[in-house]
Scaffold this motif. Sequence first.
Motif, PDB file in Angstrom:
ATOM      1  N   ALA A 176      12.757   9.310  65.319  1.00 58.32           N
ATOM      2  CA  ALA A 176      12.916  10.722  64.944  1.00 58.32           C
ATOM      3  C   ALA A 176      11.679  11.260  64.227  1.00 58.32           C
ATOM      4  O   ALA A 176      11.755  11.832  63.158  1.00 58.32           O
ATOM      5  CB  ALA A 176      14.170  10.896  64.084  1.00 58.32           C
ATOM      6  N   ARG A 199      11.279  15.055  62.787  1.00 61.40           N
ATOM      7  CA  ARG A 199      12.325  15.648  61.962  1.00 61.40           C
ATOM      8  C   ARG A 199      12.065  15.545  60.467  1.00 61.40           C
ATOM      9  O   ARG A 199      12.828  16.078  59.683  1.00 61.40           O
ATOM     10  CB  ARG A 199      13.661  15.017  62.297  1.00 61.40           C
ATOM     11  CG  ARG A 199      14.082  15.366  63.713  1.00 61.40           C
ATOM     12  CD  ARG A 199      15.386  14.807  64.165  1.00 61.40           C
ATOM     13  NE  ARG A 199      16.322  14.444  63.126  1.00 61.40           N
ATOM     14  CZ  ARG A 199      17.310  13.605  63.311  1.00 61.40           C
ATOM     15  NH1 ARG A 199      17.474  13.008  64.465  1.00 61.40           N
ATOM     16  NH2 ARG A 199      18.150  13.328  62.324  1.00 61.40           N
ATOM     17  N   TYR A 200      11.031  14.869  60.055  1.00 58.83           N
ATOM     18  CA  TYR A 200      10.782  14.645  58.632  1.00 58.83           C
ATOM     19  C   TYR A 200       9.324  14.918  58.294  1.00 58.83           C
ATOM     20  O   TYR A 200       8.571  14.009  57.957  1.00 58.83           O
ATOM     21  CB  TYR A 200      11.200  13.221  58.238  1.00 58.83           C
ATOM     22  CG  TYR A 200      12.663  13.003  58.513  1.00 58.83           C
ATOM     23  CD1 TYR A 200      13.617  13.419  57.594  1.00 58.83           C
ATOM     24  CD2 TYR A 200      13.094  12.435  59.703  1.00 58.83           C
ATOM     25  CE1 TYR A 200      14.969  13.270  57.850  1.00 58.83           C
ATOM     26  CE2 TYR A 200      14.434  12.278  59.966  1.00 58.83           C
ATOM     27  CZ  TYR A 200      15.378  12.696  59.041  1.00 58.83           C
ATOM     28  OH  TYR A 200      16.711  12.557  59.303  1.00 58.83           O
TER      29      TYR A 200
END
Length: 152
Positions: free
Chosen positions: A16, A19-20
């Motif tokens: 992911a 997303r961060y």
Amino acid sequence: MLHLTHEPIDIQALLALDRYPECGGLALFVGTVRNHHQGMSVESLSYTAYAPLATKRIADIESDACRRFGLSYCRVVHRLGSLRIGDVAIACVVRSGHRAEAFEACRHVVDEVKHQAPIWKEEHYTDGSSAYVQGCCIRPDAHRDTCDGDHP
């Protein structure tokens, strides 16, 4: 994504990456099945678990690690069922502001899953025999230094 799966673990889904944006550190640990253990030639492994408790323990470990290390993301997935040499048995991904916390948290999380989740590993040897690998006691008051470092 589930904590326990009989399907191959999708490492890309765990990452992911986009997303961060606040995180500069990403640590990934992937444990694979090797072809030997304590002088025995291993052909395959079988993992079983008490799924309700294992899932809860893994989720608790992830939440604790997020608080303890200031993580934005922490996920562990452990494979169950029959695995061949080279298959991924466990994957852990953590994301944090910096690399030091990410490395430390990833190691901590994998060690805690090893110590707390009721997941059992049976090795199948090339000579036709098999044995369960001595694991770790999930009791919090038990001595962790007596745990076999090769589980899971």
